[in-house]
Design a protein around this motif. Sequence first.
Motif, short mmCIF file in Angstrom:
data_model
loop_
_atom_site.label_atom_id
_atom_site.label_comp_id
_atom_site.label_asym_id
_atom_site.label_seq_id
_atom_site.Cartn_x
_atom_site.Cartn_y
_atom_site.Cartn_z
N GLU A 73 0.81 -1.22 0.00
CA GLU A 73 0.00 0.00 0.00
C GLU A 73 0.85 1.27 0.00
N GLU A 74 1.93 1.29 0.78
CA GLU A 74 2.75 2.49 0.85
C GLU A 74 3.42 2.80 -0.49
N LEU A 75 3.84 1.76 -1.21
CA LEU A 75 4.43 1.96 -2.52
C LEU A 75 3.40 2.47 -3.51
N GLU A 258 3.78 12.70 -2.29
CA GLU A 258 3.44 11.63 -1.35
C GLU A 258 4.70 11.06 -0.71
N LEU A 259 4.52 10.50 0.47
CA LEU A 259 5.61 9.90 1.25
C LEU A 259 5.20 8.51 1.69
N GLY A 260 6.06 7.52 1.41
CA GLY A 260 5.84 6.17 1.88
C GLY A 260 6.78 5.86 3.03
N ILE A 261 6.25 5.29 4.11
CA ILE A 261 7.03 5.05 5.32
C ILE A 261 7.04 3.56 5.62
N VAL A 272 4.28 1.30 7.82
CA VAL A 272 3.96 1.92 9.11
C VAL A 272 2.52 2.41 9.05
N SER A 273 1.67 1.84 9.89
CA SER A 273 0.24 2.16 9.84
C SER A 273 -0.08 3.51 10.45
N ASP A 274 0.69 3.96 11.45
CA ASP A 274 0.43 5.22 12.13
C ASP A 274 1.70 6.06 12.12
#
Length: 451
Positions: A73-75, A258-261, A272-274
């Motif tokens: 999802e982050e990607l 956008e930023l993916g963590i 990272v969900s939060d």
Amino acid sequence: MAKKEITTYKCSECGYRSMSQIGRCPKCGAWGSMEEDVSVRIAKEGIVASVKMAVPISGLEAEEQERIPSGIEELDRVLGGGWVQGGVTLLGGEPGVGKSTLLLQVCAEMAKRGSRVLYISGEESSGQLALRGRRLGLMTQGLDLLCESDLPSSLAAAEKHGYKFVVIDSVQAFRADSEGGWAGSPNQVKGVASMAVETAKRCGIPTVLVGHITKQGQIAGPKLLEHMVDVVLLFSGEQNSPNRLLRAEKNRYGSTEELGIFEMSERGLTAVSDPSRLYWNGTDLGSSGVAIAAALEGSRALAAEIQALACPTPFPYPRRTARGIDISRLQLLLAVLERRCGISSRTSDIYLNVAGGLTLKDPAADLGICASLASAATDLELPSDVCFIGEVGLAGEVRPAGRTNMRIKEAARLGFKRAVISRRTPKEAYHPIETLKISALKEIVDLFLKR
């Protein structure tokens, strides 16, 4: 046959030819030796150059690009929804940051969904990749490995066997026969990228190129490499921290904000969900110089903990150190505090840090930075239930931030009771917490930093 004459200028000393008349020959250095010469160009009779007709943009039909989910999802957030057929993505990062791990996980997720995936490696052996895949639990059907330095044959195999996704690791490890030089040289990098882009566009295969990083943090190779691809991603992280950040430097199919963590663990990279809890631990240290800014990274709001420290110095030139914001931005805000609020830092070393390794580029974090600096300079702590949202101008005015309501909702979710915002913020929906509206930066001192 139709003949066309072209006038050139020839040096009488060395024979050098030029399309324009010049006073000195650039080859032999003789002055006044360039003489007019008429050469004849022969063109074939009856051949007329075709005339291209321009098409008005209003008459074109714009088709939405079909997205192929990566399974992470982050990607997908950073890409703008997933891969695009025929799109070429360049992924760069420091050695050991987890580029190959991320792409192996992506390949495994896509293979589980029924897509045939090919991972071409020019740096690692099949045994090394298999060991990593077994350790991360990525042994799945549909994921094929090809450890080969011959890129043309590898791309031919990808085209022949109908793969739906291809990874080339890395662009500096392969060699193109059409170019000279060693693998990794600028000409070779350009040639390898050109072959990959041509195959991806012709066959409609989403392709990822892995790139090396220089000491300056730039992707190694000619800048042309970044122009040739459709998406440029940078994967970064500190060596002593498990956190990894993914940003888009270029994206022809979506936003670059956008930023993916991610978090690196023994089982690979996990999203990272939060993110707010990652950069703010929620504890009240009861010390001066700590302020919370509600920053925006793309479409998500984050609570960023800003820490400042002011120490008296005996030297005539005090030191300024910043991590997480640009040093020139720190110096500008210190000047505003001194001129507009009367808080001087000329005799103190100033150290500023954004906790968690986050880099703040959002101008709405200015108010939180100024509050942290003012608290450190006066050695007075700020209330722990307040967050700061706003941009600070050179006149000391507090300007409204974009998407203020989203930031306030995130602050309320994290347990904050009050938010300091600009008085000129447009009226929006009901705010779940109390809002303190100010017009000038000096009001921060009057509200919280009075002895």
